[in-house]
Design a protein around this motif. Structure first.
Motif, PDB file in Angstrom:
ATOM      1  N   LEU A 122     -11.228  -1.978 -10.953  1.00 17.54           N
ATOM      2  CA  LEU A 122     -10.724  -1.350  -9.441  1.00 17.54           C
ATOM      3  C   LEU A 122      -9.208  -1.802  -9.529  1.00 17.54           C
ATOM      4  CD1 LEU A 122     -13.480  -1.617  -6.985  1.00 17.54           C
ATOM      5  CD2 LEU A 122     -12.808   0.417  -7.915  1.00 17.54           C
ATOM      6  N   LEU A 123      -9.040  -3.046  -9.877  1.00 15.67           N
ATOM      7  CA  LEU A 123      -7.657  -3.609  -9.579  1.00 15.67           C
ATOM      8  C   LEU A 123      -6.765  -3.124 -11.030  1.00 15.67           C
ATOM      9  CD1 LEU A 123      -8.491  -7.227  -9.062  1.00 15.67           C
ATOM     10  CD2 LEU A 123      -7.420  -5.563  -7.517  1.00 15.67           C
ATOM     11  N   HIS A 124      -7.262  -2.419 -12.003  1.00 22.00           N
ATOM     12  CA  HIS A 124      -6.450  -2.461 -13.269  1.00 22.00           C
ATOM     13  C   HIS A 124      -5.375  -1.129 -12.971  1.00 22.00           C
ATOM     14  CE1 HIS A 124      -5.258  -1.833 -17.514  1.00 22.00           C
ATOM     15  NE2 HIS A 124      -5.648  -0.566 -17.487  1.00 22.00           N
ATOM     16  N   ASP A 129     -18.006  -9.397  -2.109  1.00 22.27           N
ATOM     17  CA  ASP A 129     -17.612 -10.340  -2.995  1.00 22.27           C
ATOM     18  C   ASP A 129     -16.522  -9.931  -3.954  1.00 22.27           C
ATOM     19  OD1 ASP A 129     -19.954  -8.707  -5.824  1.00 22.27           O
ATOM     20  OD2 ASP A 129     -18.920  -7.919  -4.088  1.00 22.27           O
ATOM     21  N   ILE A 130     -15.794  -8.851  -3.107  1.00 19.73           N
ATOM     22  CA  ILE A 130     -14.625  -8.408  -3.984  1.00 19.73           C
ATOM     23  C   ILE A 130     -13.504  -9.381  -3.540  1.00 19.73           C
ATOM     24  CG2 ILE A 130     -13.607  -6.923  -2.118  1.00 19.73           C
ATOM     25  CD1 ILE A 130     -13.384  -4.583  -4.227  1.00 19.73           C
ATOM     26  N   VAL A 131     -12.331  -9.271  -4.653  1.00 19.24           N
ATOM     27  CA  VAL A 131     -11.395 -10.412  -4.206  1.00 19.24           C
ATOM     28  C   VAL A 131     -10.503 -10.166  -3.121  1.00 19.24           C
ATOM     29  CG1 VAL A 131      -9.617  -8.978  -5.767  1.00 19.24           C
ATOM     30  CG2 VAL A 131      -9.425 -11.343  -5.507  1.00 19.24           C
ATOM     31  N   LEU A 132     -10.189  -8.804  -2.736  1.00 22.96           N
ATOM     32  CA  LEU A 132      -9.550  -8.478  -1.625  1.00 22.96           C
ATOM     33  C   LEU A 132     -10.154  -8.536  -0.234  1.00 22.96           C
ATOM     34  CD1 LEU A 132      -7.085  -5.839  -3.234  1.00 22.96           C
ATOM     35  CD2 LEU A 132      -6.821  -8.141  -3.049  1.00 22.96           C
ATOM     36  N   CYS A 187       0.807  -1.101   0.059  1.00 23.22           N
ATOM     37  CA  CYS A 187      -0.064  -0.215  -0.106  1.00 23.22           C
ATOM     38  C   CYS A 187       0.881   1.358  -0.130  1.00 23.22           C
ATOM     39  CB  CYS A 187      -0.746   0.031   1.148  1.00 23.22           C
ATOM     40  SG  CYS A 187      -2.265  -1.003   1.377  1.00 23.22           S
ATOM     41  N   LYS A 188       2.001   1.185   0.697  1.00 20.05           N
ATOM     42  CA  LYS A 188       2.845   2.363   0.706  1.00 20.05           C
ATOM     43  C   LYS A 188       3.474   2.666  -0.730  1.00 20.05           C
ATOM     44  CE  LYS A 188       4.252   1.746   5.578  1.00 20.05           C
ATOM     45  NZ  LYS A 188       5.433   1.319   6.448  1.00 20.05           N
ATOM     46  N   ILE A 189       3.615   1.654  -1.435  1.00 19.51           N
ATOM     47  CA  ILE A 189       4.141   1.824  -2.986  1.00 19.51           C
ATOM     48  C   ILE A 189       3.280   2.325  -3.931  1.00 19.51           C
ATOM     49  CG2 ILE A 189       5.742   0.380  -4.385  1.00 19.51           C
ATOM     50  CD1 ILE A 189       6.903  -0.872  -1.951  1.00 19.51           C
ATOM     51  N   TRP A 190       2.274   1.362  -3.672  1.00 15.50           N
ATOM     52  CA  TRP A 190       0.828   1.535  -4.968  1.00 15.50           C
ATOM     53  C   TRP A 190      -0.296   2.109  -4.372  1.00 15.50           C
ATOM     54  CZ3 TRP A 190       2.885  -3.994  -4.676  1.00 15.50           C
ATOM     55  CH2 TRP A 190       4.403  -3.888  -5.268  1.00 15.50           C
ATOM     56  N   PHE A 191      -0.238   3.317  -4.278  1.00 17.62           N
ATOM     57  CA  PHE A 191      -1.129   4.007  -3.534  1.00 17.62           C
ATOM     58  C   PHE A 191      -2.620   3.824  -3.889  1.00 17.62           C
ATOM     59  CE2 PHE A 191      -2.804   7.514  -6.311  1.00 17.62           C
ATOM     60  CZ  PHE A 191      -1.467   7.468  -6.923  1.00 17.62           C
ATOM     61  N   PRO A 192      -2.951   3.252  -5.160  1.00 17.64           N
ATOM     62  CA  PRO A 192      -4.498   3.097  -5.284  1.00 17.64           C
ATOM     63  C   PRO A 192      -4.809   1.729  -4.599  1.00 17.64           C
ATOM     64  CG  PRO A 192      -3.309   3.310  -7.276  1.00 17.64           C
ATOM     65  CD  PRO A 192      -2.195   3.361  -6.282  1.00 17.64           C
ATOM     66  N   LEU A 193      -3.968   1.075  -3.979  1.00 18.20           N
ATOM     67  CA  LEU A 193      -4.094  -0.310  -3.414  1.00 18.20           C
ATOM     68  C   LEU A 193      -4.962  -0.014  -2.187  1.00 18.20           C
ATOM     69  CD1 LEU A 193      -4.266  -3.334  -3.416  1.00 18.20           C
ATOM     70  CD2 LEU A 193      -1.774  -3.233  -2.536  1.00 18.20           C
ATOM     71  N   ARG A 194      -4.343   0.859  -1.272  1.00 17.35           N
ATOM     72  CA  ARG A 194      -5.218   1.435  -0.329  1.00 17.35           C
ATOM     73  C   ARG A 194      -6.375   1.831  -0.478  1.00 17.35           C
ATOM     74  NH1 ARG A 194      -3.198   1.946   4.420  1.00 17.35           N
ATOM     75  NH2 ARG A 194      -0.862   2.140   3.899  1.00 17.35           N
ATOM     76  N   ALA A 195      -6.943   2.649  -1.364  1.00 18.69           N
ATOM     77  CA  ALA A 195      -8.197   2.916  -1.780  1.00 18.69           C
ATOM     78  C   ALA A 195      -9.201   1.525  -2.211  1.00 18.69           C
ATOM     79  CB  ALA A 195      -8.373   3.937  -2.894  1.00 18.69           C
ATOM     80  N   LEU A 196      -8.488   0.838  -2.865  1.00 21.85           N
ATOM     81  CA  LEU A 196      -9.364  -0.474  -3.213  1.00 21.85           C
ATOM     82  C   LEU A 196      -9.542  -1.212  -2.036  1.00 21.85           C
ATOM     83  CD1 LEU A 196     -10.014  -2.516  -5.249  1.00 21.85           C
ATOM     84  CD2 LEU A 196      -7.814  -3.257  -5.457  1.00 21.85           C
ATOM     85  N   LEU A 197      -8.485  -1.201  -0.947  1.00 20.81           N
ATOM     86  CA  LEU A 197      -8.914  -1.816   0.204  1.00 20.81           C
ATOM     87  C   LEU A 197      -9.963  -1.420   0.910  1.00 20.81           C
ATOM     88  CD1 LEU A 197      -5.358  -2.820   1.300  1.00 20.81           C
ATOM     89  CD2 LEU A 197      -6.882  -4.582   0.338  1.00 20.81           C
ATOM     90  N   GLN A 198     -10.249  -0.100   1.118  1.00 18.69           N
ATOM     91  CA  GLN A 198     -11.150   0.570   1.656  1.00 18.69           C
ATOM     92  C   GLN A 198     -12.462   0.186   1.081  1.00 18.69           C
ATOM     93  OE1 GLN A 198      -9.982   4.703   1.440  1.00 18.69           O
ATOM     94  NE2 GLN A 198      -8.680   4.398   3.110  1.00 18.69           N
TER      95      GLN A 198
END
Length: 248
Positions: free
Chosen positions: A228-230, A171-174, A153-164
């Motif tokens: 969202l993952l893209h 039903d989301i993968v993460l 999450c620190k490196i790929w900031f969109p991932l933090r938003a995705l996790l939220q």
């Protein structure tokens, strides 16, 4: 490829990691995470964190040998469990993000392998004496997964938003729940501990099929989640070996 001690497990994992870096194979992502888990378990045994350190090393080795055997079989184009085949085959998909590969490996190893390993070293009523340490090793796994996720999450900031977003979508993968996986693996361990040897293969095949279903959900989460993952995938380094270094 079989190990007889935790040190040998780490040595075999180092070999898989080196192979993955050379081949630029995402198989190395889970291997990096698994090495972290194994070192953490070894440290826990050294620090007397488990009720029975000797038994815990036995569980760790039996558990790891299922992964090592699956990797060796797959890379030599031989049969391995369907759960691991699904996870390994997913490494050919360039559209998956690192975290999907990690969760896919965890799905196969915890939901399938951990229960089988536990039942094999503690059959019958002995399985109940293992529960405390079984829960402890799962705590180690969960802690390592969380630390890797935080690093990503620190490196790929969109991932933090995705996790939220994931916290609000069942039903989301993460939203893959390691807590649920832990409960499932223990249920499987207890069942296998009391199932006659002649019937165990049938039950294991049933578990394997269920784990494949989860694995496919991780790999193919649907159109919305895929969108969202893209952006996360777009921001990841295209070099697998460089991404692996981030997971150390």
């Amino acid at each position: 490829m079989q190990a007889n001690s935790i040190q040998e497990v780490i040595g075999h994992l180092d070999m898989i990691i080196a192979w993955s870096k050379k081949a630029e194979s995402p198989i190395g992502y889970f291997a990096m995470l698994y090495r972290r888990m194994t070192v953490a378990v070894m440290d826990g045994i050294r620090d007397n964190a488990f009720a029975d350190g000797k038994r815990m090393e036995q569980l760790d080795v039996v558990f790891a040998n299922r992964y090592l055997a699956a990797w060796e079989a797959y890379t030599h184009q031989q049969h391995c469990t369907n759960a691991w085949y699904t996870s390994f085959e997913a490494c050919k998909d360039d559209n998956l993000i690192v975290l999907q590969h990690l969760v896919g490996g965890i799905n196969a190893h915890i939901n399938l392998d951990l229960g089988i390993a536990a039942a094999s070293i503690a059959p019958g009523n002995a399985i109940f004496n293992l529960q405390q340490d079984f829960d402890k090793i799962n705590d180690v796994i969960a802690l390592q997964m969380q630390s890797v996720q935080d690093a990503l999450c620190k490196i790929w900031f969109p991932l933090r938003a995705l996790l939220q977003v994931a916290n609000n979508r069942q039903d989301i993968v993460l939203n893959f729940s390691i807590v649920t996986a832990r409960k499932t693996s223990w249920t499987n361990a207890v069942a296998l501990a009391f199932i006659p040897q002649a019937l165990q293969e049938t039950h294991i095949n049933t578990i394997d099929a269920a784990v494949v279903t989860i694995g496919n959900r991780i790999i193919h989460p649907g159109i919305i989640t895929g969108m969202l993952l893209h952006p996360v995938r777009q921001m990841e380094n295209s070099s697998v070996s460089k991404n692996m270094e981030l997971l150390q």
